[in-house]
Design a protein around this motif. Sequence first.
Motif, PDB file in Angstrom:
ATOM      1  N   LYS A   1      88.925  29.342  35.061  1.00 23.93           N
ATOM      2  CA  LYS A   1      89.121  28.122  35.841  1.00 23.93           C
ATOM      3  C   LYS A   1      90.470  28.215  36.559  1.00 23.93           C
ATOM      4  N   LEU A   2      90.417  28.060  37.886  1.00 23.47           N
ATOM      5  CA  LEU A   2      91.620  28.191  38.702  1.00 23.47           C
ATOM      6  C   LEU A   2      91.835  26.970  39.591  1.00 23.47           C
TER       7      LEU A   2
ATOM      8  N   GLU B   1      98.734  29.191  35.159  1.00 20.04           N
ATOM      9  CA  GLU B   1      97.971  28.001  35.508  1.00 20.04           C
ATOM     10  C   GLU B   1      96.454  28.138  35.379  1.00 20.04           C
ATOM     11  N   GLY B   2      95.967  29.345  35.138  1.00 16.31           N
ATOM     12  CA  GLY B   2      94.537  29.551  34.964  1.00 16.31           C
ATOM     13  C   GLY B   2      94.115  29.228  33.539  1.00 16.31           C
ATOM     14  N   SER B   3      92.848  28.881  33.370  1.00 20.88           N
ATOM     15  CA  SER B   3      92.290  28.595  32.049  1.00 20.88           C
ATOM     16  C   SER B   3      91.041  29.437  31.839  1.00 20.88           C
TER      17      SER B   3
ATOM     18  N   GLN C   1      88.138  38.625  27.800  1.00 26.63           N
ATOM     19  CA  GLN C   1      87.751  38.635  26.393  1.00 26.63           C
ATOM     20  C   GLN C   1      88.782  37.934  25.518  1.00 26.63           C
ATOM     21  N   ASP C   2      88.280  37.193  24.573  1.00 28.74           N
ATOM     22  CA  ASP C   2      89.115  36.496  23.582  1.00 28.74           C
ATOM     23  C   ASP C   2      90.155  35.582  24.211  1.00 28.74           C
ATOM     24  N   GLY C   3      89.823  35.039  25.389  1.00 27.35           N
ATOM     25  CA  GLY C   3      90.725  34.099  26.055  1.00 27.35           C
ATOM     26  C   GLY C   3      91.930  34.732  26.719  1.00 27.35           C
TER      27      GLY C   3
END
Length: 189
Positions: free
Chosen positions: A21-22, A11-13, A182-184
Motif C-alpha cells: 500500500k502506497l 511510508e509504504g505498508s 515476504q514476512d512484511g
Amino acid sequence: MEELKQRILAEGSVMSNDVLKLDAILNHQVDPQLIMRMGKEFADLYRTEGVTKVVTVESSGIPVAFTTAFELGVPLVFARRKKTLLADPDSLIERVPSFTKGIVTDIMLSRQFVTEQDRILFIDDIIANGDAARGMIRIIERSGATLLGVGIVIEKCFQSGAQAIRDQNIRLDSLVKITSLQDGQITFG
C-alpha cells in the motif's frame, strides 16, 4: 531512485506477500517535489527518443506521467476507466483485470489523441501482473503509434507483469524494483 526507496520504506505498508500500500506516496496523496523528480528521471531516460506523447491509465499514473510530459514538453494523454456521456464513441477499448482492485474494467483511449504519427512513452505507477499495461500496449499498437517504451515507478519483480512485457521485446524502465514483500519486509532489487 534511492530517495523513492527510502520513502517506500518509511511510508509504504505491506498488506500481504503480494500487496504494498502506497497511499501516502502514489495512490492517494502525492509529494509534488518527489513526483517532479520521478518525471525528470523518466524524461532523462527518453529525452533523445523523439517522444511526441506520454500516455497513462487513470488515475494513479497521472501525476508521474504529467511531470514526465512536462519535462519532455509534450502532451499527456490518459486512458479512462469509466465511460462518460462525452466519451468518444470511436475510442480504442481493452478489457483488463485489476490486481489490486480485484475487478475487471475497460480502459478507453480516444483515437483523436493518439495517431500513427505518434511516438509514445507509456508511464504507470506500479506493475504487478501487468494486465493494465498489456491492455494499454494493445491499444497503442492498434492506434498505429510507435511505442518507444514503458516507464514504471515501482516494479514488483516477484510478479510476472514486467517480465512479460520485456519478453515482447518492449523496453521497460523502472525507478525502483521490489523483489519481495515476504514476512512484511520490503526487499529491493
